[in-house]
Design a protein around this motif. Sequence first.
Motif, PDB file in Angstrom:
ATOM      1  N   UNK A 158       0.790  -1.166   0.036  1.00 26.38           N
ATOM      2  CA  UNK A 158       0.061   0.135   0.091  1.00 26.38           C
ATOM      3  C   UNK A 158       0.951   1.353  -0.027  1.00 26.38           C
ATOM      4  N   UNK A 159       1.953   1.419   0.883  1.00 23.97           N
ATOM      5  CA  UNK A 159       2.669   2.406   0.825  1.00 23.97           C
ATOM      6  C   UNK A 159       3.929   2.303  -0.344  1.00 23.97           C
ATOM      7  N   UNK A 160       3.676   1.566  -1.101  1.00 26.37           N
ATOM      8  CA  UNK A 160       4.837   1.293  -2.277  1.00 26.37           C
ATOM      9  C   UNK A 160       4.721   2.235  -3.354  1.00 26.37           C
ATOM     10  N   UNK A 161       5.603   2.527  -4.398  1.00 25.83           N
ATOM     11  CA  UNK A 161       5.666   3.264  -5.388  1.00 25.83           C
ATOM     12  C   UNK A 161       4.448   3.398  -6.356  1.00 25.83           C
ATOM     13  N   UNK A 162       4.407   4.442  -7.068  1.00 24.95           N
ATOM     14  CA  UNK A 162       3.384   4.254  -8.122  1.00 24.95           C
ATOM     15  C   UNK A 162       4.069   3.506  -9.230  1.00 24.95           C
ATOM     16  N   UNK A 163       2.873   2.623  -9.722  1.00 24.91           N
ATOM     17  CA  UNK A 163       3.467   1.667 -10.749  1.00 24.91           C
ATOM     18  C   UNK A 163       2.497   1.843 -12.047  1.00 24.91           C
ATOM     19  N   UNK A 192      -4.296  -6.670  -9.875  1.00 22.94           N
ATOM     20  CA  UNK A 192      -3.568  -5.422  -9.728  1.00 22.94           C
ATOM     21  C   UNK A 192      -4.016  -4.163 -10.341  1.00 22.94           C
ATOM     22  N   UNK A 193      -4.740  -4.251 -11.366  1.00 25.44           N
ATOM     23  CA  UNK A 193      -5.138  -2.890 -12.020  1.00 25.44           C
ATOM     24  C   UNK A 193      -6.119  -2.118 -11.025  1.00 25.44           C
ATOM     25  N   UNK A 194      -6.833  -2.800 -10.094  1.00 26.62           N
ATOM     26  CA  UNK A 194      -7.757  -2.256  -9.411  1.00 26.62           C
ATOM     27  C   UNK A 194      -7.082  -1.603  -8.229  1.00 26.62           C
ATOM     28  N   UNK A 195      -5.603  -1.650  -7.819  1.00 28.14           N
ATOM     29  CA  UNK A 195      -4.986  -1.096  -6.802  1.00 28.14           C
ATOM     30  C   UNK A 195      -4.822   0.272  -7.046  1.00 28.14           C
ATOM     31  N   UNK A 199      -1.289   1.488 -12.301  1.00 28.33           N
ATOM     32  CA  UNK A 199      -1.955   1.653 -13.559  1.00 28.33           C
ATOM     33  C   UNK A 199      -1.525   0.578 -14.671  1.00 28.33           C
ATOM     34  N   UNK A 200      -2.505   0.113 -15.509  1.00 24.71           N
ATOM     35  CA  UNK A 200      -1.944  -0.834 -16.477  1.00 24.71           C
ATOM     36  C   UNK A 200      -2.860  -0.504 -17.655  1.00 24.71           C
ATOM     37  N   UNK A 201      -2.089  -0.364 -18.758  1.00 22.50           N
ATOM     38  CA  UNK A 201      -2.575  -0.199 -20.218  1.00 22.50           C
ATOM     39  C   UNK A 201      -2.062  -1.273 -21.245  1.00 22.50           C
TER      40      UNK A 201
END
Length: 284
Positions: A158-163, A192-195, A199-201
């Motif tokens: 949760x406190x990880x980087x923006x991915x 994972x994309x819901x976190x 962000x996944x494209x």
Amino acid sequence: MSNTPPAVRRVQVGLILRNLRNAAGVSPPKISERLDWYSGKLTKVERGDLTASAAEIEVMLEMYGVADDQEQAERLRALGKEARRRDRPSTVPDWANTFLALEGASSEIKAYDPEVIPAILQTEHYARAVLSNPLDETVDPEPGVAERMMRADRALQDEGPQVWVILGEAVLHRQIGDYQVLRDQLQHLRKMAKRSNVTIQIIPFTTGEHVALGTGWVLLTLEEPEATYVYTEALTSADYIDRPAHTDAYKQAFDRLRAAAASERETATMLDRRIKELRHQTTE
């Protein structure tokens, strides 16, 4: 004692030392001559590949004119001490160790890969399939699988980087492992994309030509100290690019990929469609 891995501290110490040297206008040959270092050692220290001893850091603090800045000097001494701790045995080639340290220290990770899902988003079975065809057939893939799972846990907390990951549509179809492995992997991407920090494209085949054809890279942004790296990898080596003229070009290319890729909602639809197809294939 800090839980931050020594490899991360080595990168941070190297960046700070490089920034101080540049600010002081001290040339690399002067450092090497004063410390009796071989040519190239300063580059390795500033990149985080090697550690500097406590005595060497003291000399550099003096040469950079910051020895009397107690707060900054003590901070660097403390980071240097942590950087010299014994690191756990690595499961990756030596040339990839710096990347793992940079990844662990990043506040933002942006990756583009046209055909393989990045390591921090891989499932255990997908990672095992990826690592099961090494050039050296004596290499056991299991330590590498465990390493990737640990990296994923660290990066996706949760406190990880923006991915932000952009993938080519080929990742939906390349059968890494069997149909079940691929289906589970795509379901993991969907989850994972819901976190909030992920962000996944996906770039559809129908997009045609785009700015990054034939390439793949990772953009790593550090906040402390502030720095941006581009990481590219080959079979037996890797490049770390940090000059703004180059990193800015990769940032611009990533932004253009974001515009060319399917939206997050469209990407979710593409994933759901392919997961459904694979479900039918696994039951035939």
